[in-house]
Design a protein around this motif. Structure first.
Motif, PDB file in Angstrom:
ATOM      1  N   LEU A 282       0.831  -1.205   0.000  1.00 37.10           N
ATOM      2  CA  LEU A 282       0.000   0.000   0.000  1.00 37.10           C
ATOM      3  C   LEU A 282       0.864   1.253   0.000  1.00 37.10           C
ATOM      4  CD1 LEU A 282      -2.611   1.659   0.391  1.00 37.10           C
ATOM      5  CD2 LEU A 282      -2.536   1.035   2.810  1.00 37.10           C
ATOM      6  N   ASN A 283       1.910   1.266   0.820  1.00 32.79           N
ATOM      7  CA  ASN A 283       2.765   2.445   0.890  1.00 32.79           C
ATOM      8  C   ASN A 283       3.448   2.712  -0.445  1.00 32.79           C
ATOM      9  OD1 ASN A 283       4.480   4.535   2.373  1.00 32.79           O
ATOM     10  ND2 ASN A 283       6.004   3.187   1.480  1.00 32.79           N
ATOM     11  N   HIS A 284       3.856   1.660  -1.141  1.00 31.77           N
ATOM     12  CA  HIS A 284       4.500   1.847  -2.434  1.00 31.77           C
ATOM     13  C   HIS A 284       3.555   2.562  -3.402  1.00 31.77           C
ATOM     14  CE1 HIS A 284       7.393   0.850  -5.631  1.00 31.77           C
ATOM     15  NE2 HIS A 284       6.324   0.686  -6.396  1.00 31.77           N
ATOM     16  N   ILE A 285       2.310   2.179  -3.392  1.00 33.17           N
ATOM     17  CA  ILE A 285       1.327   2.793  -4.282  1.00 33.17           C
ATOM     18  C   ILE A 285       0.996   4.214  -3.830  1.00 33.17           C
ATOM     19  CG2 ILE A 285      -1.033   2.612  -5.167  1.00 33.17           C
ATOM     20  CD1 ILE A 285      -0.738  -0.470  -4.750  1.00 33.17           C
ATOM     21  N   LEU A 286       0.943   4.415  -2.533  1.00 33.12           N
ATOM     22  CA  LEU A 286       0.585   5.724  -1.984  1.00 33.12           C
ATOM     23  C   LEU A 286       1.680   6.753  -2.208  1.00 33.12           C
ATOM     24  CD1 LEU A 286      -1.002   7.716  -0.169  1.00 33.12           C
ATOM     25  CD2 LEU A 286       0.018   6.552   1.813  1.00 33.12           C
ATOM     26  N   GLY A 287       2.907   6.450  -1.735  1.00 29.26           N
ATOM     27  CA  GLY A 287       3.958   7.455  -1.821  1.00 29.26           C
ATOM     28  C   GLY A 287       5.362   6.913  -1.845  1.00 29.26           C
ATOM     29  N   GLY A 288       5.531   5.594  -1.803  1.00 24.70           N
ATOM     30  CA  GLY A 288       6.862   5.015  -1.757  1.00 24.70           C
ATOM     31  C   GLY A 288       7.411   4.608  -3.099  1.00 24.70           C
ATOM     32  N   GLY A 289       6.628   4.738  -4.148  1.00 26.96           N
ATOM     33  CA  GLY A 289       7.031   4.235  -5.453  1.00 26.96           C
ATOM     34  C   GLY A 289       7.550   5.278  -6.410  1.00 26.96           C
ATOM     35  N   GLY A 290       8.027   6.406  -5.887  1.00 22.77           N
ATOM     36  CA  GLY A 290       8.572   7.436  -6.767  1.00 22.77           C
ATOM     37  C   GLY A 290       7.517   7.991  -7.701  1.00 22.77           C
ATOM     38  N   PHE A 291       7.869   8.090  -8.988  1.00 20.87           N
ATOM     39  CA  PHE A 291       6.956   8.710  -9.944  1.00 20.87           C
ATOM     40  C   PHE A 291       5.712   7.873 -10.202  1.00 20.87           C
ATOM     41  CE2 PHE A 291      10.808  11.087 -10.873  1.00 20.87           C
ATOM     42  CZ  PHE A 291      10.309  12.363 -11.027  1.00 20.87           C
ATOM     43  N   SER A 292       5.695   6.623  -9.773  1.00 18.99           N
ATOM     44  CA  SER A 292       4.505   5.799  -9.965  1.00 18.99           C
ATOM     45  C   SER A 292       3.506   5.934  -8.815  1.00 18.99           C
ATOM     46  CB  SER A 292       4.905   4.323 -10.119  1.00 18.99           C
ATOM     47  OG  SER A 292       5.441   3.820  -8.906  1.00 18.99           O
ATOM     48  N   SER A 293       3.848   6.670  -7.781  1.00 20.08           N
ATOM     49  CA  SER A 293       2.971   6.754  -6.620  1.00 20.08           C
ATOM     50  C   SER A 293       1.860   7.782  -6.842  1.00 20.08           C
ATOM     51  CB  SER A 293       3.770   7.118  -5.374  1.00 20.08           C
ATOM     52  OG  SER A 293       4.163   8.481  -5.414  1.00 20.08           O
ATOM     53  N   ARG A 294       0.791   7.607  -6.113  1.00 17.08           N
ATOM     54  CA  ARG A 294      -0.359   8.513  -6.268  1.00 17.08           C
ATOM     55  C   ARG A 294      -0.043   9.920  -5.783  1.00 17.08           C
ATOM     56  NH1 ARG A 294      -6.057   5.520  -4.728  1.00 17.08           N
ATOM     57  NH2 ARG A 294      -5.843   3.696  -6.117  1.00 17.08           N
ATOM     58  N   LEU A 295       0.676  10.044  -4.681  1.00 18.19           N
ATOM     59  CA  LEU A 295       0.997  11.385  -4.198  1.00 18.19           C
ATOM     60  C   LEU A 295       1.847  12.140  -5.212  1.00 18.19           C
ATOM     61  CD1 LEU A 295       1.756  10.779  -0.412  1.00 18.19           C
ATOM     62  CD2 LEU A 295      -0.063  12.207  -1.347  1.00 18.19           C
ATOM     63  N   MET A 296       2.823  11.478  -5.814  1.00 20.32           N
ATOM     64  CA  MET A 296       3.660  12.128  -6.818  1.00 20.32           C
ATOM     65  C   MET A 296       2.829  12.515  -8.036  1.00 20.32           C
ATOM     66  SD  MET A 296       6.914  13.017  -7.199  1.00 20.32           S
ATOM     67  CE  MET A 296       8.224  11.876  -6.748  1.00 20.32           C
TER      68      MET A 296
END
Length: 433
Positions: A282-296
């Motif tokens: 979940l964290n990777h998708i939210l904000g831990g995945g760099g340019f692929s994250s939802r926050l980015m």
């Protein structure tokens, strides 16, 4: 938040998997010290990681920064060698010893060629058992620490990190900076450093990991050679679990800058929690995945409000948070903060199948370089021991990530993510707050 991102970096090492199963042996030295070992005789070289539980968190209440200063002085002379002679001794043996300290551990990274490891081990033993703490070395390193403290006091990111830690952890050691303050460091004496050493460097606190050209019997003898002269027990108790204090408040610290540094955090999950891996995905998708994250995507790509925003599950031995940070223009800060809360809440509606597949592919596929060499392996084993993880973690971790379903992610998001619990610390002159 500096503390959170450093923890996230350490966690990323633990979150990696080798390309093949790693055989981790449990070894007990003749003196009774337990260690983890991965044998590899392909290179005549051994990497040893030694960690003393408690770290800077066992500072005496009125001596904050003593363990940090003491640790920095361990390589500044030992036994009959001053700082220069000690460094030369290691260099002549083509060996190295690095000393570091965190909230949770005093850590030593030792590297030596097989042919020289006993001689190098004797030097390391002197550093741990018979450090000199010479007056000139104390004053030189004290000045370096105080310079670092002054630099942190003028760094908005460090200011945000320090304030967030205080808000999260209060009067627990996690709530203050391990280096102490200029005043506390100025008052430390040589006797304080000797007392600090005895508070943490003892055989009942030690964790040992090794990788390289050494077998179990030889490792046991090497461990006792290095650590056998330490006291059996430390003089200070380990601190209690940290109680997280979350109010959902936003604090603004005035700072003359065109940008505002934004730190945010809420409660996290311990690594032994049954939902930890779902939260990790979940964290990777939210904000831990760099340019692929939802926050980015929402804050940088669609609106250009920041160069980067990220989140991480920040796990320490005695407590955990789910934290993140960014920097944005003062006049856009209100919009950026509102978007963090919005995306945080929207995660509760679930993730797409594509997001889940991409996250799993990345998290299970980025491991090869993490186990590239004995030094990295020993470091990962040390982190695993410190966090109380089982020896088979590195060989089962990917299976646990692959087992996470979209339903798991949504359930954990609904149970754990709460925009109303997000604590914000803003350093700058934000508008719209």
């Amino acid at each position: 938040m500096i503390r959170s991102f450093l923890s996230a970096i350490a966690l990323s090492l633990l979150a990696a998997l080798p390309a093949h199963a790693i055989d981790i042996q449990e070894v007990t030295s003749p003196g009774g010290i337990t260690a983890w070992l991965v044998e590899d005789d392909s290179i005549p070289f051994v990497a040893l990681e030694i960690a003393f539980r408690g770290g800077a968190s066992v500072d005496a209440p009125d001596k904050r920064g003593a363990i940090n200063l003491m640790t920095a002085l361990l390589e500044e002379g030992a036994g009959d060698r001053d700082a220069v002679a000690f460094a030369q001794g290691m260099e002549e043996l083509a060996a190295s010893a690095g000393f570091d300290v965190s909230d949770d551990a005093v850590s030593i990274s030792f590297r030596a060629l097989t042919e020289n490891r006993d001689q190098a081990a004797d030097l390391l033993a002197d550093a741990l058992v018979r450090p000199r703490f010479d007056a000139d070395a104390i004053e030189r390193v004290r000045a370096q620490v105080q310079s670092s403290i002054r630099a942190q006091d003028s760094d908005p990111q460090a200011i945000a990190s320090k304030e967030m830690a205080l808000r999260m952890w209060g009067d627990h050691p996690y709530g203050s900076v391990i280096s102490g303050t200029g005043q506390s460091v100025a008052g430390l004496t040589r006797d304080d450093l000797l007392a600090a050493k005895d508070r943490v460097l003892a055989r009942d606190r030690v964790l040992v990991s090794a990788a390289g050209d050494i077998d179990a019997e030889a490792l046991g003898l090497l461990i006792d050679r290095i650590l056998g002269g330490l006291p059996a027990e430390a003089t200070a108790p380990l601190p209690p679990d940290a109680e997280l204090k979350v109010t959902g408040a936003t604090e603004v610290i005035d700072w003359d800058s065109p940008q505002t540094v934004v730190s945010f955090a809420q409660p996290g999950l311990p690594m032994d929690h049954p939902d930890y891996f779902a939260a990790f995905v979940l964290n990777h998708i939210l904000g831990g995945g760099g340019f692929s994250s939802r926050l980015m995507e929402e804050i940088r790509e669609k609106r250009g409000l920041t160069y980067g925003v990220g989140t991480g599950l920040s796990n320490m031995v005695l407590g955990e948070t789910w934290a993140g940070g960014m920097a944005t223009a003062n006049d856009r800060t209100g919009e950026a903060v509102a978007l963090v809360r919005e995306v945080w809440g929207a995660m509760r509606e679930g993730v797409t199948d594509q997001e889940l597949r991409d996250a799993k592919t990345y998290l299970t596929g980025e491991y090869p370089l993490r186990f590239d060499g004995n030094r990295r392996i020993a470091g990962i084993l040390s982190g695993m021991q410190l966090m109380g993880m089982p020896r088979d973690y590195v060989n089962t971790r990917n299976q646990k990530i692959e087992a996470v379903t979209a339903a798991d992610v949504q359930r954990v998001a609904r149970e754990v993510l709460d925009p109303g619990k997000l604590e914000f610390v803003l350093v700058g002159r934000p508008e719209g707050i």
